[in-house]
Design a protein around this motif. Structure first.
Motif, short mmCIF file in Angstrom:
data_model
loop_
_atom_site.label_atom_id
_atom_site.label_comp_id
_atom_site.label_asym_id
_atom_site.label_seq_id
_atom_site.Cartn_x
_atom_site.Cartn_y
_atom_site.Cartn_z
N ILE A 23 -19.41 -9.40 3.18
CA ILE A 23 -19.27 -9.36 1.72
C ILE A 23 -18.08 -8.47 1.33
CG2 ILE A 23 -21.59 -10.05 1.03
CD1 ILE A 23 -22.40 -7.12 0.98
N PRO A 24 -16.85 -8.95 1.54
CA PRO A 24 -15.67 -8.11 1.28
C PRO A 24 -15.58 -7.59 -0.15
CG PRO A 24 -15.07 -10.10 2.49
CD PRO A 24 -16.49 -10.28 2.07
N MET A 25 -16.03 -8.39 -1.13
CA MET A 25 -15.89 -7.96 -2.53
C MET A 25 -16.77 -6.75 -2.82
SD MET A 25 -18.24 -10.34 -2.06
CE MET A 25 -19.97 -10.54 -2.49
N GLU A 26 -17.83 -6.56 -2.02
CA GLU A 26 -18.70 -5.40 -2.20
C GLU A 26 -18.27 -4.23 -1.33
OE1 GLU A 26 -23.47 -4.43 -1.77
OE2 GLU A 26 -22.86 -6.38 -2.60
N GLU A 27 -17.77 -4.53 -0.14
CA GLU A 27 -17.40 -3.47 0.80
C GLU A 27 -16.04 -2.86 0.46
OE1 GLU A 27 -17.14 -2.73 5.66
OE2 GLU A 27 -17.81 -4.66 4.87
N ILE A 28 -15.07 -3.71 0.07
CA ILE A 28 -13.73 -3.21 -0.30
C ILE A 28 -13.34 -3.85 -1.64
CG2 ILE A 28 -12.90 -2.60 2.00
CD1 ILE A 28 -11.50 -5.35 2.10
N PRO A 29 -14.02 -3.48 -2.73
CA PRO A 29 -13.79 -4.15 -4.01
C PRO A 29 -12.38 -4.01 -4.56
CG PRO A 29 -15.17 -2.21 -4.30
CD PRO A 29 -15.05 -2.44 -2.83
N GLU A 30 -11.76 -2.83 -4.42
CA GLU A 30 -10.44 -2.64 -5.00
C GLU A 30 -9.41 -3.53 -4.33
OE1 GLU A 30 -12.32 -0.16 -3.83
OE2 GLU A 30 -12.88 1.02 -5.61
N GLN A 31 -9.41 -3.56 -2.99
CA GLN A 31 -8.42 -4.37 -2.27
C GLN A 31 -8.62 -5.87 -2.53
OE1 GLN A 31 -5.66 -3.46 -0.16
NE2 GLN A 31 -5.33 -5.62 -0.69
N THR A 32 -9.87 -6.33 -2.44
CA THR A 32 -10.11 -7.77 -2.64
C THR A 32 -9.85 -8.18 -4.09
OG1 THR A 32 -12.48 -7.27 -2.88
CG2 THR A 32 -11.72 -8.04 -0.72
N ALA A 33 -10.17 -7.32 -5.04
CA ALA A 33 -9.89 -7.64 -6.45
C ALA A 33 -8.38 -7.72 -6.69
CB ALA A 33 -10.52 -6.61 -7.37
N ALA A 34 -7.62 -6.82 -6.07
CA ALA A 34 -6.16 -6.86 -6.22
C ALA A 34 -5.59 -8.14 -5.62
CB ALA A 34 -5.54 -5.63 -5.55
N ASP A 35 -6.10 -8.55 -4.47
CA ASP A 35 -5.64 -9.79 -3.85
C ASP A 35 -6.04 -11.01 -4.70
OD1 ASP A 35 -4.50 -8.42 -1.74
OD2 ASP A 35 -6.28 -8.60 -0.47
N ALA A 36 -7.24 -10.96 -5.26
CA ALA A 36 -7.67 -12.04 -6.15
C ALA A 36 -6.77 -12.13 -7.37
CB ALA A 36 -9.13 -11.82 -6.58
N LEU A 37 -6.43 -10.99 -7.94
CA LEU A 37 -5.56 -10.97 -9.13
C LEU A 37 -4.20 -11.57 -8.81
CD1 LEU A 37 -5.27 -10.03 -12.09
CD2 LEU A 37 -4.42 -7.84 -11.19
N ASP A 38 -3.62 -11.18 -7.68
CA ASP A 38 -2.32 -11.74 -7.29
C ASP A 38 -2.40 -13.26 -7.18
OD1 ASP A 38 -1.17 -9.25 -7.19
OD2 ASP A 38 -1.33 -9.04 -5.01
N PHE A 39 -3.45 -13.75 -6.56
CA PHE A 39 -3.60 -15.19 -6.38
C PHE A 39 -3.81 -15.91 -7.71
CE2 PHE A 39 -6.80 -18.65 -5.93
CZ PHE A 39 -6.01 -19.59 -5.30
N LEU A 40 -4.66 -15.38 -8.55
CA LEU A 40 -5.00 -16.06 -9.81
C LEU A 40 -3.86 -16.03 -10.81
CD1 LEU A 40 -8.71 -14.87 -10.23
CD2 LEU A 40 -7.91 -17.11 -9.44
N LEU A 41 -3.00 -15.02 -10.71
CA LEU A 41 -1.90 -14.93 -11.67
C LEU A 41 -0.61 -15.55 -11.16
CD1 LEU A 41 -2.34 -11.39 -13.28
CD2 LEU A 41 -3.21 -13.61 -14.04
N LYS A 42 -0.66 -16.16 -9.98
CA LYS A 42 0.51 -16.90 -9.51
C LYS A 42 0.83 -18.04 -10.46
CE LYS A 42 0.21 -16.26 -4.49
NZ LYS A 42 -0.12 -16.95 -3.22
N ASP A 43 2.08 -18.45 -10.51
CA ASP A 43 2.50 -19.59 -11.32
C ASP A 43 2.10 -19.39 -12.78
OD1 ASP A 43 3.30 -20.87 -8.90
OD2 ASP A 43 1.23 -21.49 -8.59
N LEU A 44 2.45 -18.22 -13.31
CA LEU A 44 2.04 -17.89 -14.69
C LEU A 44 2.50 -18.93 -15.69
CD1 LEU A 44 2.58 -14.02 -14.90
CD2 LEU A 44 0.44 -15.27 -14.98
N ALA A 45 3.61 -19.58 -15.43
CA ALA A 45 4.12 -20.58 -16.38
C ALA A 45 3.16 -21.74 -16.52
CB ALA A 45 5.50 -21.08 -15.93
#
Length: 295
Positions: free
Chosen positions: A266-288
């Motif tokens: 459960i990475p989102m529970e064990e390392i929430p800050e790192q996985t959330a940052a990686d999720a944010l990078d992925f979800l905000l790709k291709d902002l246009a």
């Protein structure tokens, strides 16, 4: 050794808060939280878990997204489904109805373990609904006799229904330690949360029904999914082996993979800050393209 069920009303003061809401659906009061503003990001937990597994992500990401997380039927404060149908098809229909009730017709979605299995099945059934998805140590491929998690083997034991009320806390604590790569991060509060919500009336019986409903025969559908996907995996996952991450990467044509060293199931529970940052990078790709996706 015998542990009686605990009523949901006894659990609410500790596990519901000011952001908690309850939606009446299919005879259940579905516990969910709806926080933040922006593009909806739906978070779906895994087996024997609850929406609390996403606390770290909710804290990190609600400034960027509308975070919606829920206790699935059979778990958390929501409790058992009256029809006892825990097939993935029923979970997919439930998620679609839940989002319809919230008037959400497009979103991002992330799922852990069983929640990952549900997520990619929702994306396959409703490709216009899920614009991007994140799979964290997701289920989906059949277990072999060597890779079946111990807790699944116990649940499938013929005497399991009779042993279901034997729930000593140390057994649950061992299961929680198993899903962390670094069990020094497992606090008493974390164990108490898993333990207490497991005792919610009906949840132990529902767990057996869930395990015995999971067939993992839909994996052929993965190759038809075009949804942009981020696969996150803990390198020390002993529940769903890291080899499955590579299978997802191969079968999902529009995917990328991050493997986390030293991390468990459960990475989102064990390392929430790192996985959330990686999720944010992925979800905000291709902002246009984001605005077009959600219009």
């Amino acid at each position: 050794m015998i542990r009686l069920d605990v009523s949901v009303e006894e659990l609410k003061p500790q596990y519901a808060n000011e952001y908690s809401k309850f939606m009446r659906m299919d005879g259940m009061d579905v516990h969910f939280r709806d926080e933040g503003e922006g593009i909806p990001l739906i978070l779906i937990h895994g087996i024997s878990s609850s929406l609390h597994t996403w606390d770290g992500w909710a804290e990190e990401l609600q400034g960027n997204f509308r975070i919606i997380r829920l206790d699935l039927p059979g778990f958390g404060l929501t409790g058992p489904n009256a029809n006892q149908d825990y097939s993935v098809e029923n979970y997919v229909a439930f998620i679609k109805s839940f989002l319809d009730r919230l008037e959400i017709d497009s979103c991002y979605m992330a799922g852990s373990s069983l929640g990952g299995y549900i997520t990619w099945n929702v994306a396959e059934a409703h490709p216009d609904l899920v614009k991007k998805m994140i799979l964290l140590d997701a289920a989906g491929y059949p277990f072999s006799s060597e890779t079946t998690p111990t807790i699944f083997k116990v649940a499938q034991f013929p005497m399991a229904p009779f042993l279901n009320k034997l729930t000593p806390r140390f057994v649950l604590a061992e299961s929680v330690n198993d899903v962390y790569g670094d069990d020094t991060k497992v606090t008493d509060a974390v164990i108490d949360r898993y333990y207490n919500l497991n005792l919610r009336e009906g949840n132990r019986d529902a767990f057996l029904d869930v395990v015995n409903n999971l067939q993992f025969v839909q994996f052929q559908k993965l190759k038809t999914i075009k949804t942009p996907t981020l696969i996150m995996w803990g390198e020390k996952d002993i529940w769903v082996a890291p080899e499955s991450a590579n299978r997802f990467k191969a079968d999902l044509s529009n995917s990328e993979l991050i493997m986390y060293s030293g991390v468990g199931h459960i990475p989102m529970e064990e390392i929430p800050e790192q996985t959330a940052a990686d999720a944010l990078d992925f979800l905000l790709k291709d902002l246009a393209n984001v605005a077009a996706d959600f219009n």
